[in-house]
Scaffold this active site. Sequence first.
Site, PDB file in Angstrom:
ATOM      1  N   HIS A  97       0.870  -1.180   0.000  1.00 45.50           N
ATOM      2  CA  HIS A  97       0.000   0.000   0.000  1.00 45.50           C
ATOM      3  C   HIS A  97       0.903   1.224   0.000  1.00 45.50           C
ATOM      4  CE1 HIS A  97      -3.008   2.946   1.203  1.00 45.50           C
ATOM      5  NE2 HIS A  97      -3.955   2.033   1.045  1.00 45.50           N
ATOM      6  N   HIS A 172     -11.780  27.713 -48.084  1.00 48.57           N
ATOM      7  CA  HIS A 172     -12.147  26.485 -48.785  1.00 48.57           C
ATOM      8  C   HIS A 172     -11.015  26.017 -49.702  1.00 48.57           C
ATOM      9  CE1 HIS A 172     -16.230  27.326 -47.378  1.00 48.57           C
ATOM     10  NE2 HIS A 172     -16.067  28.544 -47.854  1.00 48.57           N
ATOM     11  N   GLN A 250     -15.799   9.852  -0.544  1.00 44.52           N
ATOM     12  CA  GLN A 250     -14.419   9.571  -0.159  1.00 44.52           C
ATOM     13  C   GLN A 250     -13.451  10.258  -1.109  1.00 44.52           C
ATOM     14  OE1 GLN A 250     -11.897   5.693  -0.635  1.00 44.52           O
ATOM     15  NE2 GLN A 250     -12.813   5.582   1.398  1.00 44.52           N
ATOM     16  N   SER A 298      15.426  12.907 -46.292  1.00 40.84           N
ATOM     17  CA  SER A 298      14.819  11.689 -46.815  1.00 40.84           C
ATOM     18  C   SER A 298      15.912  10.663 -47.032  1.00 40.84           C
ATOM     19  CB  SER A 298      14.099  11.969 -48.143  1.00 40.84           C
ATOM     20  OG  SER A 298      13.752  10.770 -48.806  1.00 40.84           O
TER      21      SER A 298
END
Length: 458
Positions: A97, A172, A250, A298
């Site tokens: 714990h 657009h 709690q 690349s």
Amino acid sequence: MTDTDALYAVTPLDGRYAGRTAPLAEFASEAALMRARVRVEVEYLLALADLDAVGLDLTPDERGALREAYEGFDADDADLIKRIETEGARGYDATNHDVKAVEYFVREAAPERSHPWIHFALTSEDVNNLAHRLLVKPAVETVLVPALRDVRDALVEFAHDYADLPMLARTHGQPATPTTFGKEMAVYAARLGRAIARIEAAADDLAGKLAGASGTWAAHEAAFPDVDWRAFSRSFVDSLDIEYVEPTTQVNPSDDLGALFDAFRGANGVLTDLSLDAWLYVSQRYLGQQAAKSETGSSTMPHKVNPIDFENAEGNLAKANSDLAFLSAYLATSRLQRDLSDSTVKRNIGAALSYCLLAYSKLGDGLRKVVPNEEVMREDLRETPEVIGEAVQTILRREGHGDAYERVKELTRGERVTIDDFHDLFESLDVDEGVREELLALTPETYTGVGGDIARDA
């Protein structure tokens, strides 16, 4: 962690990107959570000692030793707590714990007569909910918000330096009324500034509870019914610079954490938009990239200089927002009084914030590497003279021409036109010479409205 160890890390946060996420380690690691729990336990013990009803006298030296337990907390202390939890140490059997292990650790710094008062009448969540907020709040204020402000500062600098640089806008995806590059950066700077303010407000509103096993102070009341435990708890939580929340079960319901995570998601949405636009500007050659001599763009195409920082930022922002959305939704629910699933989930808060920090860092790198390509922007404007059509039809409307829109539409919609085509139209119009001159003076490069002023106001 050595470079070799990093190669075997389970997540890239502690491996490949450990250098970039390191500033969050003191707020996001398990050792940090241990230290915060020790702080809560110690300060709670000291607050109890200040209650006349408890009758626990602690000397200044004893108080100093207790505070040193968290102020001087180091790797050996974290290791001891872990050993108490998992295998037993210092005469304690393994607790299995984590909070109980912290309680026993605090005993090591506390006089024996105070041991009954350590973790007195508390539930683990009283400690944990405060500890998490003691970590999250400074992580936001000292690491994440400054990183966001660095990005905003870079955007403001772009806005001011290129306030009047004309640029073709696209709505657009199609050519639209020109803008300025500075004005576009000013929009992002303003959006990010508002998002930062929301994050700061949410961090200020982080709230903690201390109310016992079911949120009723039942054990506290049973032991000392004459103490105003609600007032005590409010004062204690306030002393940690955390807002106080009541009533609770709690658990602290974590609505405050959800609001903070949602605020970060908002900022990350702005930056995702910025990353996408920056990538497109690079693709359009509106932004040039500084090529590092040693880098490879690349594995097969030697000429490439890829916008990798913007791509990396985009990916990590998406990952961060996915995790933040999960945390925000999950932590707001708990079966009946509570279930333990929130405990393991909260251990991922640091990871979500680390993906944010990684993205902010990469985006900042990307912004530092790009420079607006003025000639490309101007050439693009010269090749799309149809964008002054809006100005033409608006001026003609002002002069009382009811068919202004239709005449410009007939000339330009779906057609490839030149500035000379516009000039021919202007010559055929029945307008005053002053208006004709006004129309003839129109160019895509100068048709930017007050874009420059907007940019300079950033």
